[in-house]
Design an enzyme around this catalytic site. Structure first.
Site, PDB file in Angstrom:
ATOM      1  N   ASN A 262      -1.378   5.842  -3.276  1.00 30.53           N
ATOM      2  CA  ASN A 262      -1.456   4.716  -4.524  1.00 30.53           C
ATOM      3  C   ASN A 262      -2.903   4.814  -4.954  1.00 30.53           C
ATOM      4  O   ASN A 262      -3.696   4.237  -4.035  1.00 30.53           O
ATOM      5  CB  ASN A 262      -1.085   3.395  -3.576  1.00 30.53           C
ATOM      6  CG  ASN A 262      -1.260   2.151  -4.534  1.00 30.53           C
ATOM      7  OD1 ASN A 262      -1.293   2.316  -5.891  1.00 30.53           O
ATOM      8  ND2 ASN A 262      -1.158   1.143  -3.967  1.00 30.53           N
ATOM      9  N   TRP A 263      -3.135   5.424  -5.877  1.00 31.48           N
ATOM     10  CA  TRP A 263      -4.585   5.470  -6.631  1.00 31.48           C
ATOM     11  C   TRP A 263      -5.136   4.028  -6.970  1.00 31.48           C
ATOM     12  O   TRP A 263      -6.312   4.110  -7.168  1.00 31.48           O
ATOM     13  CB  TRP A 263      -4.470   6.650  -7.773  1.00 31.48           C
ATOM     14  CG  TRP A 263      -4.581   7.805  -6.997  1.00 31.48           C
ATOM     15  CD1 TRP A 263      -4.356   8.332  -5.752  1.00 31.48           C
ATOM     16  CD2 TRP A 263      -4.668   9.190  -7.852  1.00 31.48           C
ATOM     17  NE1 TRP A 263      -4.696   9.628  -5.777  1.00 31.48           N
ATOM     18  CE2 TRP A 263      -4.892  10.009  -7.154  1.00 31.48           C
ATOM     19  CE3 TRP A 263      -4.921   9.500  -9.070  1.00 31.48           C
ATOM     20  CZ2 TRP A 263      -4.910  11.661  -7.404  1.00 31.48           C
ATOM     21  CZ3 TRP A 263      -4.805  10.621  -9.670  1.00 31.48           C
ATOM     22  CH2 TRP A 263      -5.012  11.683  -8.655  1.00 31.48           C
ATOM     23  N   LYS A 264      -4.365   3.272  -7.412  1.00 24.12           N
ATOM     24  CA  LYS A 264      -4.632   1.819  -8.099  1.00 24.12           C
ATOM     25  C   LYS A 264      -5.550   2.080  -9.097  1.00 24.12           C
ATOM     26  O   LYS A 264      -5.311   3.137  -9.935  1.00 24.12           O
ATOM     27  CB  LYS A 264      -5.490   1.099  -6.784  1.00 24.12           C
ATOM     28  CG  LYS A 264      -4.765   1.080  -5.264  1.00 24.12           C
ATOM     29  CD  LYS A 264      -5.321   0.411  -4.507  1.00 24.12           C
ATOM     30  CE  LYS A 264      -4.778   0.367  -3.109  1.00 24.12           C
ATOM     31  NZ  LYS A 264      -5.049  -0.508  -2.083  1.00 24.12           N
TER      32      LYS A 264
ATOM     33  N   HIS B 288       3.579  -4.656  -4.773  1.00 21.74           N
ATOM     34  CA  HIS B 288       2.350  -4.456  -3.774  1.00 21.74           C
ATOM     35  C   HIS B 288       1.719  -5.869  -3.579  1.00 21.74           C
ATOM     36  O   HIS B 288       1.469  -6.541  -4.438  1.00 21.74           O
ATOM     37  CB  HIS B 288       1.452  -3.260  -4.769  1.00 21.74           C
ATOM     38  CG  HIS B 288       0.433  -2.966  -3.872  1.00 21.74           C
ATOM     39  ND1 HIS B 288      -0.774  -3.670  -3.320  1.00 21.74           N
ATOM     40  CD2 HIS B 288       0.359  -1.731  -3.090  1.00 21.74           C
ATOM     41  CE1 HIS B 288      -1.496  -2.957  -2.580  1.00 21.74           C
ATOM     42  NE2 HIS B 288      -0.929  -1.697  -2.257  1.00 21.74           N
TER      43      HIS B 288
ATOM     44  N   GLU C 235      -1.317  -6.550  -3.895  1.00 23.94           N
ATOM     45  CA  GLU C 235      -2.409  -6.901  -4.989  1.00 23.94           C
ATOM     46  C   GLU C 235      -1.637  -7.472  -6.083  1.00 23.94           C
ATOM     47  O   GLU C 235      -2.559  -8.253  -6.673  1.00 23.94           O
ATOM     48  CB  GLU C 235      -3.228  -5.599  -5.163  1.00 23.94           C
ATOM     49  CG  GLU C 235      -3.945  -5.425  -3.931  1.00 23.94           C
ATOM     50  CD  GLU C 235      -4.436  -3.716  -3.825  1.00 23.94           C
ATOM     51  OE1 GLU C 235      -4.433  -3.225  -4.912  1.00 23.94           O
ATOM     52  OE2 GLU C 235      -4.940  -3.427  -2.733  1.00 23.94           O
TER      53      GLU C 235
ATOM     54  N   GLU D 217       3.724  -3.069   4.347  1.00 30.89           N
ATOM     55  CA  GLU D 217       2.285  -2.939   4.103  1.00 30.89           C
ATOM     56  C   GLU D 217       1.825  -4.473   4.726  1.00 30.89           C
ATOM     57  O   GLU D 217       1.597  -5.338   3.762  1.00 30.89           O
ATOM     58  CB  GLU D 217       1.704  -2.806   2.750  1.00 30.89           C
ATOM     59  CG  GLU D 217       2.163  -1.527   2.309  1.00 30.89           C
ATOM     60  CD  GLU D 217       1.322  -0.856   1.154  1.00 30.89           C
ATOM     61  OE1 GLU D 217       0.684   0.077   1.422  1.00 30.89           O
ATOM     62  OE2 GLU D 217       1.117  -1.484   0.370  1.00 30.89           O
TER      63      GLU D 217
ATOM     64  N   GLY E 276      -6.738  -1.642   2.671  1.00 35.26           N
ATOM     65  CA  GLY E 276      -8.154  -1.436   2.298  1.00 35.26           C
ATOM     66  C   GLY E 276      -9.226  -1.920   3.098  1.00 35.26           C
ATOM     67  O   GLY E 276     -10.339  -2.132   2.754  1.00 35.26           O
TER      68      GLY E 276
ATOM     69  N   SER F 109      -4.344   1.230   5.584  1.00 37.45           N
ATOM     70  CA  SER F 109      -5.359   1.885   6.223  1.00 37.45           C
ATOM     71  C   SER F 109      -4.956   3.233   7.032  1.00 37.45           C
ATOM     72  O   SER F 109      -5.454   3.595   8.096  1.00 37.45           O
ATOM     73  CB  SER F 109      -6.419   1.125   6.871  1.00 37.45           C
ATOM     74  OG  SER F 109      -7.138   0.153   6.350  1.00 37.45           O
TER      75      SER F 109
ATOM     76  N   GLY G  67      -3.569   4.313   0.073  1.00 40.68           N
ATOM     77  CA  GLY G  67      -4.488   4.126  -0.984  1.00 40.68           C
ATOM     78  C   GLY G  67      -5.830   4.839  -0.816  1.00 40.68           C
ATOM     79  O   GLY G  67      -5.904   6.044  -1.248  1.00 40.68           O
ATOM     80  N   GLY G  68      -6.763   4.314  -0.218  1.00 42.73           N
ATOM     81  CA  GLY G  68      -8.005   4.835  -0.158  1.00 42.73           C
ATOM     82  C   GLY G  68      -7.909   6.409   0.136  1.00 42.73           C
ATOM     83  O   GLY G  68      -8.861   7.271  -0.344  1.00 42.73           O
TER      84      GLY G  68
HETATM   85  C1  PEP Z   1      -2.342   0.351  -0.656  1.00 42.39           C
HETATM   86  O1  PEP Z   1      -2.996  -0.210  -1.086  1.00 42.39           O
HETATM   87  O2  PEP Z   1      -1.043   0.519  -0.478  1.00 42.39           O
HETATM   88  C2  PEP Z   1      -2.995   0.784   0.809  1.00 42.39           C
HETATM   89  C3  PEP Z   1      -2.119   1.094   2.009  1.00 42.39           C
HETATM   90  O3  PEP Z   1      -4.264   0.904   0.681  1.00 42.39           O
HETATM   91  P1  PEP Z   1      -5.104   1.468   1.834  1.00 42.39           P
HETATM   92  O4  PEP Z   1      -4.615   2.961   2.258  1.00 42.39           O
HETATM   93  O5  PEP Z   1      -6.569   1.670   1.321  1.00 42.39           O
HETATM   94  O6  PEP Z   1      -5.375   0.296   2.906  1.00 42.39           O
END
Ligand code: PEP
Length: 253
Positions: A10-12, A96, A98, A168, A174, A214, A235-236
């Site tokens: 998930n590049w956001k 999501h 966010e 999640e 994040g 994470s 994500g990251g």
């Molecule tokens: C996400 O945004 O879906 C996510 C899991 O981010 P991260 O892996 O950075 O926690």
């Protein structure tokens, strides 16, 4: 019981379309061993053509990060599911945290978006998860189950099987704080039990449930070894080809 393991990035709001070709070749080069999953990158709409053009480099699917709940009309800035379909992604994230937090996404809009995607042959990745406060108050199971119930309201078992659910926990997204293997497994197991209650065990057993929050190159193998965790929404770590490749290879049986 057969369900797919899906590792989705998930590049956001990161990366540019011009950076996609280099990412795809670096990811391909970094996948040096076997893996047993479908690979997906979800990204903002402007990056989707570049992802499509490079998807065969890695053999990956392409996903969007949101879609409008409305079919068409005066919704400035929104992207309808038919407009999305023309861009050609196979997946789309909905709900999501966010978007729930910053863009007033609700369980019922998640439900409408999920239905719109299913009607257009795009796989929804339906995100659910509790806040830290809810977890500390012992509300995780009830809260997440209520999100699942509304998200899947009016969706047939046949269509539910086409969806992916991403568990999640908001406090893990994040933050660098990952749910323990036990916490992640317990929540994914509870979601599957709720799906069995809504539908039946066979349906519940065929739905891919990812963990997200994470997940990284170090903790992925242990999380992915849990019986009810069928992949990750990342994500990251999905922005870094070597880390993402390590997570992908952690699915090798
Ligand atoms: C996400 O945004 O879906 C996510 C899991 O981010 P991260 O892996 O950075 O926690």
């Amino acid at each position: 019981m057969s369900r797919k393991t899906v590792i989705a990035g998930n590049w956001k709001m990161n990366k540019l379309a011009s950076e996609v070709p280099a990412f795809a070749s670096e990811l391909k080069a970094a996948i040096t061993g076997a893996y047993d999953c479908d690979i997906v990158i979800c990204a903002p709409y402007p990056l989707i053509p570049a992802l499509n053009a490079n998807k065969d480099v890695v053999g990956m699917g392409v996903g969007a990060e949101d879609v409008s709940a409305f079919e068409k009309g005066a919704y400035t800035g929104e992207v309808s599911v038919s407009q999305l379909k023309e861009l050609g992604p196979q997946y789309c994230i909905v709900g999501h945290s966010e978007r729930r937090q910053y863009h007033n996404e609700t369980d019922s809009s998640v439900n409408a978006k999920t239905k719109a995607l299913l009607a257009n042959g795009i796989t929804p990745i339906v995100c659910v998860g509790e806040s830290l406060k809810q977890r500390e108050c012992g509300l995780t199971k009830d809260f997440v189950n209520s999100q699942v119930v509304v998200a899947f309201s009016g969706i047939s078992a046949e269509d539910a099987k086409k969806c992916i659910i991403a568990y999640e926990p908001i406090w893990a997204i994040g933050t660098g704080v990952t749910a323990t293997n036990e916490q992640a497994q317990e929540a994914c197991h509870d979601i599957r039990a709720e799906l069995a209650r809504i539908y039946d065990q066979e349906t519940a057993d065929s739905i891919t449930i990812q963990y997200g929050g994470s997940m990284n190159a170090k903790n992925a193998a242990d999380l992915l070894a849990q019986p009810d965790i069928d992949g990750g929404l990342i994500g990251g770590a999905s922005l870094k080809p070597v880390d993402f490749a390590t997570i992908i290879m952690a699915t090798a049986k």
